[in-house]
Design an enzyme around this catalytic site. Sequence first.
Site, PDB file in Angstrom:
ATOM      1  N   ASP A  66       0.809  -1.225   0.000  1.00 31.86           N
ATOM      2  CA  ASP A  66       0.000   0.000   0.000  1.00 31.86           C
ATOM      3  C   ASP A  66       0.844   1.276   0.000  1.00 31.86           C
ATOM      4  OD1 ASP A  66       0.787  -0.729   2.545  1.00 31.86           O
ATOM      5  OD2 ASP A  66      -0.970   0.122   3.533  1.00 31.86           O
ATOM      6  N   ILE A  90       3.748  -9.200   1.893  1.00 34.64           N
ATOM      7  CA  ILE A  90       3.463 -10.344   2.776  1.00 34.64           C
ATOM      8  C   ILE A  90       2.373  -9.987   3.779  1.00 34.64           C
ATOM      9  CG2 ILE A  90       5.768 -11.364   2.567  1.00 34.64           C
ATOM     10  CD1 ILE A  90       6.283 -10.354   5.482  1.00 34.64           C
ATOM     11  N   ASP A  91       2.188  -8.688   4.043  1.00 31.01           N
ATOM     12  CA  ASP A  91       1.205  -8.259   5.065  1.00 31.01           C
ATOM     13  C   ASP A  91      -0.233  -8.511   4.614  1.00 31.01           C
ATOM     14  OD1 ASP A  91       3.505  -7.358   6.239  1.00 31.01           O
ATOM     15  OD2 ASP A  91       3.178  -5.256   5.725  1.00 31.01           O
ATOM     16  N   GLY A 134       3.803  -8.414   9.639  1.00 32.34           N
ATOM     17  CA  GLY A 134       2.471  -8.042   9.148  1.00 32.34           C
ATOM     18  C   GLY A 134       2.138  -6.577   9.345  1.00 32.34           C
ATOM     19  N   ARG A 135       3.065  -5.862   9.977  1.00 25.99           N
ATOM     20  CA  ARG A 135       2.836  -4.455  10.349  1.00 25.99           C
ATOM     21  C   ARG A 135       1.504  -4.285  11.088  1.00 25.99           C
ATOM     22  NH1 ARG A 135       6.794  -0.980   9.428  1.00 25.99           N
ATOM     23  NH2 ARG A 135       5.530   0.746  10.144  1.00 25.99           N
ATOM     24  N   ARG A 236      10.148 -13.211   4.513  1.00 26.85           N
ATOM     25  CA  ARG A 236      10.043 -12.401   3.294  1.00 26.85           C
ATOM     26  C   ARG A 236      10.672 -13.038   2.058  1.00 26.85           C
ATOM     27  NH1 ARG A 236       9.703  -6.377   4.126  1.00 26.85           N
ATOM     28  NH2 ARG A 236      11.134  -6.372   2.374  1.00 26.85           N
TER      29      ARG A 236
HETATM   30  O1  F6P Z   1       5.660  -4.662   4.909  1.00 24.79           O
HETATM   31  C1  F6P Z   1       6.351  -5.869   4.860  1.00 24.79           C
HETATM   32  C2  F6P Z   1       7.168  -6.056   6.095  1.00 24.79           C
HETATM   33  O2  F6P Z   1       7.822  -7.305   6.038  1.00 24.79           O
HETATM   34  C3  F6P Z   1       6.385  -5.940   7.415  1.00 24.79           C
HETATM   35  O3  F6P Z   1       5.655  -7.094   7.716  1.00 24.79           O
HETATM   36  C4  F6P Z   1       7.501  -5.644   8.372  1.00 24.79           C
HETATM   37  O4  F6P Z   1       7.065  -4.929   9.493  1.00 24.79           O
HETATM   38  C5  F6P Z   1       8.441  -4.796   7.556  1.00 24.79           C
HETATM   39  O5  F6P Z   1       8.171  -5.067   6.189  1.00 24.79           O
HETATM   40  C6  F6P Z   1       9.869  -5.081   7.850  1.00 24.79           C
HETATM   41  O6  F6P Z   1      10.655  -4.295   7.071  1.00 24.79           O
HETATM   42  P1  F6P Z   1      11.851  -3.442   7.686  1.00 24.79           P
HETATM   43  O7  F6P Z   1      12.912  -4.421   7.998  1.00 24.79           O
HETATM   44  O8  F6P Z   1      12.225  -2.502   6.642  1.00 24.79           O
HETATM   45  O9  F6P Z   1      11.318  -2.773   8.934  1.00 24.79           O
END
Ligand code: F6P
Length: 309
Positions: A66, A90-91, A134-135, A236
């Site tokens: 998004d 993946i979220d 999953g944020r 991921r």
């Molecule tokens: O948005 C995908 C995602 O894998 C989230 O689930 C996760 O919070 C984030 O990206 C992790 O990415 P980064 O290592 O940049 O924080």
Amino acid sequence: MRYEELKPGLFTGDILRMGGTILGTTTHGDPFAYPMPDGTTQDISPQFVSGFQELELSGLIVIGGDGSLKILHRLAELGGIPMIAIPKTIDNDVPLTEYAIGFTTALSTAVEALDRLLPTAESHERVMILEVMGRDAGHIALSAGIAGGADVILIPEIPFDIEKVAAKINRVRERGRNHSLVVVAEAAHPLGEDARSYITTQGYRRYGGIGQLLSEQISERTGSDTRVTVLGHVQRGGVPSSHDRIVASAFGVKAVDLLAEGKTGRMVSWQHRQVVDVPLDEVNQRTRAVSLDDTLVCTARGLGISLGD
Ligand code: F6P
């Protein structure tokens, strides 16, 4: 300007089996506020538009979650660029589509992790806690928890009460099973509290730490031996699931067809086993959280899984 010409010879079939990106793209490069080596940010969006014009491209197919889709849509509008978007994260929190590419691959990794945690949970009589990504959305945790036979699933959309989590672990033990599996989404949080997060030196919010907190609190309240596994970025990468390959293939075909039909500002979407297209404007107005009446929320409750509420 750096670019890669996507000639048919480049695709020997390997790409279907690969995770990641062959272009070297990143989610951390907002062209409207691009991070420069000296720590400042610069608007490099004009370079993007002139690059598109220089290459005499007829349209763009963009792939992302998004956040990326919002930025790309803004760029396309700025430069009058025909653009079709493909949801990939993946979220799985992109609105108006049941699936984004990457979700089911991440999900199978999380389920495999639960399969691997169970034998130690059993033999050591432990509560094993798996923290997944999953944020702000709990899709990975919810699906993985159901598929992996968790006793407790905690997601950001349903703030939890630690006493109820502890009560569930105790109930499992009273019924004669001395081990439990708990799946927690990285942004899950107790009722009345914010998710545990920090801001990186680059200004991004990162979630993490809820698994450890839970482990300590469950152990204190139940006397159980608890251990945490933070799955992290292992979710991921990896070999794409067959479902992701199928959805990605269908999305790719549809995106090319839409561009050929002269459409723009649309996102391909998976709805009721059909690939359709939806307006990107609408996609960009929200994110897709787990709704409280989601089929899988009802399924989890029906199975007796505690959601911590
Ligand atoms: O948005 C995908 C995602 O894998 C989230 O689930 C996760 O919070 C984030 O990206 C992790 O990415 P980064 O290592 O940049 O924080």
